[in-house]
Write an enzyme that holds these catalytic residues in place. Structure first.
Site, PDB file in Angstrom:
ATOM      1  N   TYR A 138      -0.320  -2.798 -20.981  1.00  0.00           N
ATOM      2  CA  TYR A 138      -0.034  -3.858 -20.664  1.00  0.00           C
ATOM      3  C   TYR A 138      -0.323  -3.058 -19.004  1.00  0.00           C
ATOM      4  O   TYR A 138      -0.476  -4.145 -18.469  1.00  0.00           O
ATOM      5  CB  TYR A 138       1.522  -2.851 -20.110  1.00  0.00           C
ATOM      6  N   HIS A 141       1.067   6.124  -1.326  1.00  0.00           N
ATOM      7  CA  HIS A 141       0.343   7.223  -1.542  1.00  0.00           C
ATOM      8  C   HIS A 141       0.432   7.539  -2.739  1.00  0.00           C
ATOM      9  O   HIS A 141       1.431   8.884  -2.393  1.00  0.00           O
ATOM     10  CB  HIS A 141      -0.275   7.844   0.261  1.00  0.00           C
ATOM     11  N   HIS A 198       1.084  -1.298  -0.603  1.00  0.00           N
ATOM     12  CA  HIS A 198      -0.064  -0.277   0.077  1.00  0.00           C
ATOM     13  C   HIS A 198       1.041   1.116  -0.007  1.00  0.00           C
ATOM     14  O   HIS A 198       1.322   1.436   0.810  1.00  0.00           O
ATOM     15  CB  HIS A 198      -1.089  -0.140   1.230  1.00  0.00           C
TER      16      HIS A 198
END
Length: 234
Positions: free
Chosen positions: A135, A110, A108
């Site tokens: 892609y 930002h 994860h």
């Protein structure tokens, strides 16, 4: 040493070796993400699934300066057994692993362009970006937007697993979601696969934003060809 004891010790050694390898991968990925500007300060978290639990970056850890020995380790029930206090997103990571049996690594971040995309407006709620490049279709696939909730809110895990389940039921499994104002969560069978999804996703967001969100998606017949030739999940 009896054969049973030797077998048991080999199993214990294998688990320890796997955990050491996962620690090294988390540190390597964190360092790479920080060096290339995908993460900043203490934003973001990384985890790996083990046979007997999970490893995850500590809460408020700077991903560019991780200490392998301080990564949080939790058992199969989610109880912490070693390391610094686990990231507040632990529940989300564990639920992703439970919802997608192929997932072994979760990232994860930002990432700037993906957070900016949530502020400027995504393409669609169920597809945050149009299928601009082959892609993107092959390596990323569908990426739904998850409405804003505060960091660590356990309700996010419910929303993410609902999307994983519904997409799998439709025959188009997902590899990522985008959290409104917080950035992407991606996963894969190993660190390299998860990282590839993140990189392609962030690059496509950059392309779409820098072209003024006016670029046309690939034609339907082009996407159909990618399904046939490469098994693209779209």
């Amino acid at each position: 040493m009896t054969q049973d004891r030797a077998t048991q010790n080999r199993g214990t050694g294998d688990i320890a070796t796997a955990a050491d390898g996962a620690r090294a991968e988390i540190v390597r990925i964190g360092t790479s993400l920080f060096a290339r500007g995908y993460v900043h300060a203490s934003a973001g978290n990384i985890s790996a699934k083990l046979d007997d639990g999970h490893l995850i970056t500590p809460t408020d850890a700077a991903l560019g300066f991780l200490d392998a020995g301080r990564l949080a380790r939790v058992d199969g029930d989610g109880e912490q057994i070693a390391g610094d206090r686990a990231s507040k997103t632990l529940t989300l990571h564990r639920r992703i692993y439970a919802a997608d049996p192929t997932a072994r690594f979760v990232i994860h971040t930002h990432s700037t362009h993906l957070v900016a995309l949530t502020l400027a407006g995504v393409w669609q709620q169920d597809d945050v970006l149009p299928p601009l490049t082959p892609y993107y279709v092959m390596k990323v696939g569908h990426v739904p937007l998850v409405p804003y909730h505060r960091p660590g809110d356990p309700r996010v895990a419910d929303l993410v697993t609902e999307r994983i389940s519904s997409r799998a039921a439709n025959g188009t499994p997902i590899r990522a979601v985008l959290l409104d104002r917080l950035g992407p969560v991606v996963w894969g069978p190993d660190a390299a696969s998860a990282l590839a999804v993140l990189e392609e996703l962030e690059e496509t967001a950059r392309l779409w934003l820098t072209t003024g969100r006016r670029s046309e998606p690939l034609a339907d017949d082009a996407i159909a060809e990618l399904r046939t030739a490469f098994g693209a999940s779209w």
